[in-house]
Design a protein around this motif. Structure first.
Motif, PDB file in Angstrom:
ATOM      1  N   GLU A  32       4.120 -19.751  -7.860  1.00  0.00           N
ATOM      2  CA  GLU A  32       3.188 -20.025  -8.941  1.00  0.00           C
ATOM      3  C   GLU A  32       3.035 -18.772  -9.801  1.00  0.00           C
ATOM      4  O   GLU A  32       2.727 -17.692  -9.303  1.00  0.00           O
ATOM      5  N   GLY A  33       3.288 -18.900 -11.102  1.00  0.00           N
ATOM      6  CA  GLY A  33       3.153 -17.775 -12.007  1.00  0.00           C
ATOM      7  C   GLY A  33       4.368 -16.867 -12.054  1.00  0.00           C
ATOM      8  O   GLY A  33       4.347 -15.850 -12.723  1.00  0.00           O
ATOM      9  N   GLY A  34       5.446 -17.217 -11.373  1.00  0.00           N
ATOM     10  CA  GLY A  34       6.654 -16.396 -11.425  1.00  0.00           C
ATOM     11  C   GLY A  34       6.941 -15.719 -10.105  1.00  0.00           C
ATOM     12  O   GLY A  34       6.094 -15.650  -9.214  1.00  0.00           O
ATOM     13  N   CYS A  35       8.148 -15.194 -10.000  1.00  0.00           N
ATOM     14  CA  CYS A  35       8.602 -14.606  -8.736  1.00  0.00           C
ATOM     15  C   CYS A  35       8.415 -13.097  -8.655  1.00  0.00           C
ATOM     16  O   CYS A  35       8.724 -12.508  -7.633  1.00  0.00           O
ATOM     17  N   PHE A  36       7.931 -12.461  -9.737  1.00  0.00           N
ATOM     18  CA  PHE A  36       7.779 -11.015  -9.738  1.00  0.00           C
ATOM     19  C   PHE A  36       6.314 -10.620  -9.751  1.00  0.00           C
ATOM     20  O   PHE A  36       5.449 -11.385 -10.186  1.00  0.00           O
ATOM     21  N   ARG A  37       6.068  -9.395  -9.325  1.00  0.00           N
ATOM     22  CA  ARG A  37       4.727  -8.837  -9.425  1.00  0.00           C
ATOM     23  C   ARG A  37       4.850  -7.344  -9.678  1.00  0.00           C
ATOM     24  O   ARG A  37       5.823  -6.710  -9.252  1.00  0.00           O
ATOM     25  N   PRO A  38       3.879  -6.732 -10.381  1.00  0.00           N
ATOM     26  CA  PRO A  38       3.920  -5.288 -10.612  1.00  0.00           C
ATOM     27  C   PRO A  38       3.925  -4.530  -9.293  1.00  0.00           C
ATOM     28  O   PRO A  38       3.299  -4.933  -8.320  1.00  0.00           O
ATOM     29  N   CYS A  39       4.657  -3.436  -9.273  1.00  0.00           N
ATOM     30  CA  CYS A  39       4.754  -2.628  -8.059  1.00  0.00           C
ATOM     31  C   CYS A  39       4.127  -1.253  -8.279  1.00  0.00           C
ATOM     32  O   CYS A  39       3.305  -0.811  -7.508  1.00  0.00           O
ATOM     33  N   ALA A  40       4.531  -0.536  -9.329  1.00  0.00           N
ATOM     34  CA  ALA A  40       3.972   0.769  -9.634  1.00  0.00           C
ATOM     35  C   ALA A  40       4.186   1.067 -11.105  1.00  0.00           C
ATOM     36  O   ALA A  40       5.186   0.663 -11.688  1.00  0.00           O
ATOM     37  N   GLU A  41       3.218   1.788 -11.708  1.00  0.00           N
ATOM     38  CA  GLU A  41       3.344   2.194 -13.098  1.00  0.00           C
ATOM     39  C   GLU A  41       3.492   3.706 -13.139  1.00  0.00           C
ATOM     40  O   GLU A  41       2.688   4.436 -12.558  1.00  0.00           O
ATOM     41  N   ILE A 259      -0.207   1.637   6.636  1.00  0.00           N
ATOM     42  CA  ILE A 259      -1.013   2.864   6.635  1.00  0.00           C
ATOM     43  C   ILE A 259      -1.674   3.053   5.276  1.00  0.00           C
ATOM     44  O   ILE A 259      -2.865   3.386   5.188  1.00  0.00           O
ATOM     45  N   THR A 260      -0.921   2.828   4.193  1.00  0.00           N
ATOM     46  CA  THR A 260      -1.488   2.963   2.853  1.00  0.00           C
ATOM     47  C   THR A 260      -2.620   1.965   2.637  1.00  0.00           C
ATOM     48  O   THR A 260      -3.673   2.302   2.085  1.00  0.00           O
ATOM     49  N   ALA A 261      -2.421   0.724   3.086  1.00  0.00           N
ATOM     50  CA  ALA A 261      -3.441  -0.307   2.913  1.00  0.00           C
ATOM     51  C   ALA A 261      -4.718   0.044   3.678  1.00  0.00           C
ATOM     52  O   ALA A 261      -5.822  -0.020   3.125  1.00  0.00           O
ATOM     53  N   LEU A 262      -4.584   0.413   4.941  1.00  0.00           N
ATOM     54  CA  LEU A 262      -5.771   0.710   5.735  1.00  0.00           C
ATOM     55  C   LEU A 262      -6.461   1.984   5.268  1.00  0.00           C
ATOM     56  O   LEU A 262      -7.690   2.094   5.328  1.00  0.00           O
ATOM     57  N   THR A 263      -5.678   2.937   4.777  1.00  0.00           N
ATOM     58  CA  THR A 263      -6.280   4.144   4.204  1.00  0.00           C
ATOM     59  C   THR A 263      -7.108   3.781   2.974  1.00  0.00           C
ATOM     60  O   THR A 263      -8.216   4.286   2.777  1.00  0.00           O
ATOM     61  N   GLY A 264      -6.571   2.867   2.129  1.00  0.00           N
ATOM     62  CA  GLY A 264      -7.324   2.403   0.974  1.00  0.00           C
ATOM     63  C   GLY A 264      -8.571   1.650   1.368  1.00  0.00           C
ATOM     64  O   GLY A 264      -9.627   1.788   0.738  1.00  0.00           O
ATOM     65  N   TRP A 265      -8.461   0.836   2.420  1.00  0.00           N
ATOM     66  CA  TRP A 265      -9.642   0.093   2.892  1.00  0.00           C
ATOM     67  C   TRP A 265     -10.731   1.050   3.339  1.00  0.00           C
ATOM     68  O   TRP A 265     -11.904   0.879   2.987  1.00  0.00           O
ATOM     69  N   ALA A 267     -11.265   3.982   2.353  1.00  0.00           N
ATOM     70  CA  ALA A 267     -11.813   4.652   1.170  1.00  0.00           C
ATOM     71  C   ALA A 267     -12.645   3.714   0.298  1.00  0.00           C
ATOM     72  O   ALA A 267     -13.256   4.154  -0.682  1.00  0.00           O
ATOM     73  N   GLY A 268     -12.665   2.421   0.636  1.00  0.00           N
ATOM     74  CA  GLY A 268     -13.427   1.469  -0.151  1.00  0.00           C
ATOM     75  C   GLY A 268     -12.741   1.039  -1.424  1.00  0.00           C
ATOM     76  O   GLY A 268     -13.383   0.524  -2.337  1.00  0.00           O
ATOM     77  N   GLU A 269     -11.418   1.225  -1.520  1.00  0.00           N
ATOM     78  CA  GLU A 269     -10.678   0.877  -2.723  1.00  0.00           C
ATOM     79  C   GLU A 269     -10.142  -0.556  -2.619  1.00  0.00           C
ATOM     80  O   GLU A 269     -10.175  -1.169  -1.551  1.00  0.00           O
ATOM     81  N   VAL A 270      -9.650  -1.072  -3.721  1.00  0.00           N
ATOM     82  CA  VAL A 270      -9.071  -2.414  -3.722  1.00  0.00           C
ATOM     83  C   VAL A 270      -7.639  -2.435  -4.250  1.00  0.00           C
ATOM     84  O   VAL A 270      -6.947  -3.449  -4.115  1.00  0.00           O
ATOM     85  N   ALA A 271      -7.173  -1.336  -4.850  1.00  0.00           N
ATOM     86  CA  ALA A 271      -5.842  -1.329  -5.459  1.00  0.00           C
ATOM     87  C   ALA A 271      -4.745  -1.627  -4.448  1.00  0.00           C
ATOM     88  O   ALA A 271      -3.714  -2.223  -4.784  1.00  0.00           O
ATOM     89  N   TRP A 272      -4.936  -1.258  -3.186  1.00  0.00           N
ATOM     90  CA  TRP A 272      -3.919  -1.469  -2.158  1.00  0.00           C
ATOM     91  C   TRP A 272      -3.610  -2.956  -1.960  1.00  0.00           C
ATOM     92  O   TRP A 272      -2.519  -3.308  -1.524  1.00  0.00           O
ATOM     93  N   ARG A 273      -4.537  -3.821  -2.308  1.00  0.00           N
ATOM     94  CA  ARG A 273      -4.312  -5.258  -2.130  1.00  0.00           C
ATOM     95  C   ARG A 273      -3.191  -5.774  -3.025  1.00  0.00           C
ATOM     96  O   ARG A 273      -2.544  -6.784  -2.700  1.00  0.00           O
ATOM     97  N   SER A 275      -0.327  -4.704  -3.538  1.00  0.00           N
ATOM     98  CA  SER A 275       1.023  -4.497  -3.015  1.00  0.00           C
ATOM     99  C   SER A 275       1.503  -5.644  -2.133  1.00  0.00           C
ATOM    100  O   SER A 275       2.624  -5.600  -1.630  1.00  0.00           O
ATOM    101  N   PHE A 276       0.657  -6.660  -1.922  1.00  0.00           N
ATOM    102  CA  PHE A 276       0.993  -7.733  -0.994  1.00  0.00           C
ATOM    103  C   PHE A 276       0.743  -9.102  -1.627  1.00  0.00           C
ATOM    104  O   PHE A 276      -0.032  -9.234  -2.575  1.00  0.00           O
ATOM    105  N   ASP A 277       1.394 -10.098  -1.079  1.00  0.00           N
ATOM    106  CA  ASP A 277       1.100 -11.500  -1.389  1.00  0.00           C
ATOM    107  C   ASP A 277       0.225 -12.037  -0.258  1.00  0.00           C
ATOM    108  O   ASP A 277       0.668 -12.116   0.887  1.00  0.00           O
ATOM    109  N   TRP A 278      -1.014 -12.406  -0.576  1.00  0.00           N
ATOM    110  CA  TRP A 278      -1.987 -12.773   0.440  1.00  0.00           C
ATOM    111  C   TRP A 278      -2.090 -14.288   0.590  1.00  0.00           C
ATOM    112  O   TRP A 278      -1.957 -15.034  -0.384  1.00  0.00           O
TER     113      TRP A 278
END
Length: 290
Positions: A32-41, A259-265, A267-273, A275-278
């Motif tokens: 849904e919405g295409g097969c690609f997603r942003p990875c890094a800018e 590790i990056t995701a849990l480190t972000g969690w 820290a209270g951040e949301v950007a790490w989410r 990077s994944f398809d949930w």
């Protein structure tokens, strides 16, 4: 089970997802919405995207030609198979092109011919030329290192090392903005017993198969994140944000991503989410309404 799909590096004044090569028109029909997603800018319009699964791209060289014509800038495409094999194609507006397999030792295990030293040096020269046309100065020694080194353990990580060796600069803090990522929710605060930093990294790396690591919020039992190292060696990552209706899971073969995701969690951040398809697990925990 590792990652299989494509990573693309390109430069555009617009977000890559607005280009026809990446938007809904590039869908395989099941995403849904295409097969690609942003990875890094990166800086100066350089961006990376990845495919959600497998690869919707057919005819890689023609696809790259259209992308380079669209953007007027060099581009890279890396095709990954099960986090073991990674072939990279580079193309510049001048028509200069090259291709290489990362982790040539693993490639040889798949009966792909391993290039000799002279061929590797020639490829490094072509990659350096590609980088120069992109406006960057590549480090030849770094290129040779990336083109010959073993993956540790996921070959897709070498693609990003290759980008760095090409001389692309890190993210510009000014372009990213001065404001930190917003908190996951007001009052998010990890429990005092939650590991962080090197302790958190070690806790993930030391997980035995079929074991869990759970990170909890202080004073809120409806807020937590957890990872399960499944018996097959992949990681199941989950988080719940204030209630069972906001419970999600995903899988990855990359311990670095975990590790990056849990480190972000922590820290209270949301950007790490991003990077994944949930997948939502809300139906597992909530009763249907009558």
């Amino acid at each position: 089970m590792g990652f299989s799909g494509d990573f693309v590096l390109a430069r555009s004044e617009r977000p890559l997802m607005e280009l026809p090569q990446f938007g809904a028109g590039a869908s395989c029909g099941t995403c849904e919405g295409g097969c690609f997603r942003p990875c890094a800018e990166l800086t100066d319009g350089w961006q990376t995207v990845r495919s959600r699964h497998g690869s919707p791209i057919d005819g890689i060289r023609d696809w790259l030609r259209r992308l380079v014509a669209e953007t007027g800038a060099p581009a890279l495409l890396a095709r990954v198979m099960d986090s073991d094999i990674c072939q990279v194609w580079g193309l510049a507006p001048s028509g200069a092109a090259w291709t290489a397999f990362l982790d040539p030792v693993m490639a040889a295990d798949y009966d792909i011919p391993v290039p000799g030293p002279e061929e590797v040096r020639a490829t490094a020269g072509r990659v350096a030329g590609w980088a120069a046309e992109a406006g960057f100065r590549a480090e030849r020694a770094a290129l040779l290192s990336v083109l010959t080194k073993r993956a540790d353990p996921f070959v897709e990580d070498l693609f990003f090392e290759l980008i760095e060796a090409c001389g692309l600069p890190p993210v510009d803090p000014a372009a990213a903005g001065d404001e930190p990522d917003p908190p996951a929710h007001p009052g998010h605060r990890p429990d005092a017993n939650c590991p962080s930093g090197a302790e958190l990294e070690a806790a993930v790396l030391d997980l035995a198969r079929d074991r869990h690591l759970v990170l909890e919020c202080a004073g809120d039992d409806q807020c937590y994140a957890q990872v399960w190292l499944r018996p097959d060696g992949t990681y199941q990552l989950e988080y719940r944000d204030r209630g069972p209706a906001e419970h999600y899971w995903t899988r990855t073969a990359s311990v670095a991503q975990v590790i990056t995701a849990l480190t972000g969690w922590v820290a209270g951040e949301v950007a790490w989410r991003e990077s994944f398809d949930w997948t939502s697990l809300a139906s597992w925990f909530t009763e249907p309404t009558a």
